[in-house]
Design an enzyme around this catalytic site. Sequence first.
Site, PDB file in Angstrom:
ATOM      1  CG  HIS A  15       5.877  38.429  78.446  1.00  0.00           C
ATOM      2  ND1 HIS A  15       5.868  37.109  78.062  1.00  0.00           N
ATOM      3  CD2 HIS A  15       6.846  39.020  77.700  1.00  0.00           C
ATOM      4  CE1 HIS A  15       6.783  36.900  77.132  1.00  0.00           C
ATOM      5  NE2 HIS A  15       7.391  38.051  76.895  1.00  0.00           N
ATOM      6  CG  HIS A  57       6.770  37.458  70.000  1.00  0.00           C
ATOM      7  ND1 HIS A  57       7.316  36.332  69.412  1.00  0.00           N
ATOM      8  CD2 HIS A  57       7.573  37.750  71.044  1.00  0.00           C
ATOM      9  CE1 HIS A  57       8.398  35.972  70.077  1.00  0.00           C
ATOM     10  NE2 HIS A  57       8.586  36.811  71.077  1.00  0.00           N
TER      11      HIS A  57
HETATM   12  O1  G3P Z   1      11.125  41.942  76.898  1.00  0.00           O
HETATM   13  C1  G3P Z   1      11.134  40.708  77.498  1.00  0.00           C
HETATM   14  C2  G3P Z   1      10.625  39.630  76.565  1.00  0.00           C
HETATM   15  O2  G3P Z   1       9.460  40.074  75.945  1.00  0.00           O
HETATM   16  C3  G3P Z   1      11.633  39.256  75.529  1.00  0.00           C
HETATM   17  O3  G3P Z   1      11.281  38.102  74.861  1.00  0.00           O
HETATM   18  O4  G3P Z   1      10.463  36.866  72.933  1.00  0.00           O
HETATM   19  O5  G3P Z   1       8.878  37.476  74.728  1.00  0.00           O
HETATM   20  O6  G3P Z   1       9.759  39.219  73.204  1.00  0.00           O
HETATM   21  P1  G3P Z   1      10.045  37.923  73.889  1.00  0.00           P
HETATM   22 MG    MG Z   2       8.904  41.062  74.106  1.00  0.00          MG
END
Ligand code: G3P
Ligand code: MG
Length: 266
Positions: A15, A57
């Site tokens: 992630h 992000h």
């Molecule tokens: O793509 C999965 C996840 O990354 C979505 O949430 O807020 O971490 O971008 P976020």
């Molecule tokens: Mg994401």
Amino acid sequence: MTLSRPWPLAPVLAHRCGGLLAPENTLAGFAAAAKVGCGGVEFDVMLSGSGSPVLIHDETLERTTNGHGRVAGTRDEDLRALDAGRWFDACFAGERVPTLEEAAVRCISLGLSVNLEIKPSTGQDEETARVVARRAGELWAGAAVPPLLSSFSESALEVAAELAAHLPRGLLVERVPPDWLQRCRRVGAAALHAHARYLDRATVIEARGAGLWVATYTVNDPGHAQTLFDWGVDCIITDRPDAVRAFLPQHSAPTGYPAGLHARSC
Ligand code: G3P
Ligand code: MG
């Protein structure tokens, strides 16, 4: 309908580039993911104030850099001057906010498959998708595995479908809405990406029966990951690629995996 194609990316994706092994959305994250034998990554792409696609992000700079203000209000040259690593750990000082091009070059050279999340600043859904889809198509042209584009923004996915139809798309949701299948069909999504907290086995089975892949986030407990794979989930997005990969027998760690590797290793 049954799935005609296997999930094209690695089954476990780190992630925000490297999960908790490195500062999020940095090139150091790719190295960290590869080091633990993780075959793929998820990262977030937004437009800078110069209109360039960059990995970040939040819509604002404060949490993950030493800058201030909005990403969409910051020009490339000012973004480049920011430190995107020190907030996480002093040993990552000097990490930058990567461009999409830097990310593509690094992922291709490391052999990492990519789930590229289109993360528009407020009001920039279509413009972000236009730039990102076109550029991703160019950067990964000829690559063995093209990136899968996902987004919470359905209008972004529609634009991506027009401009880079050959790149598969995933509809990203937190809770799975009752009309998830119609929404996936409307944007031409090949995958449903849902928060693991709100995903149940019946939905996984129904989605796969409808010919969709299923990805889920953010799963950091290896036992939970195994349960989700047992349900038929195709992909786990995790902050702990080290722990999840090492635990799962079918995705065993490579030879030389450093025992006891923990988060925040520089
Ligand atoms: O793509 C999965 C996840 O990354 C979505 O949430 O807020 O971490 O971008 P976020
Ligand atoms: Mg994401």
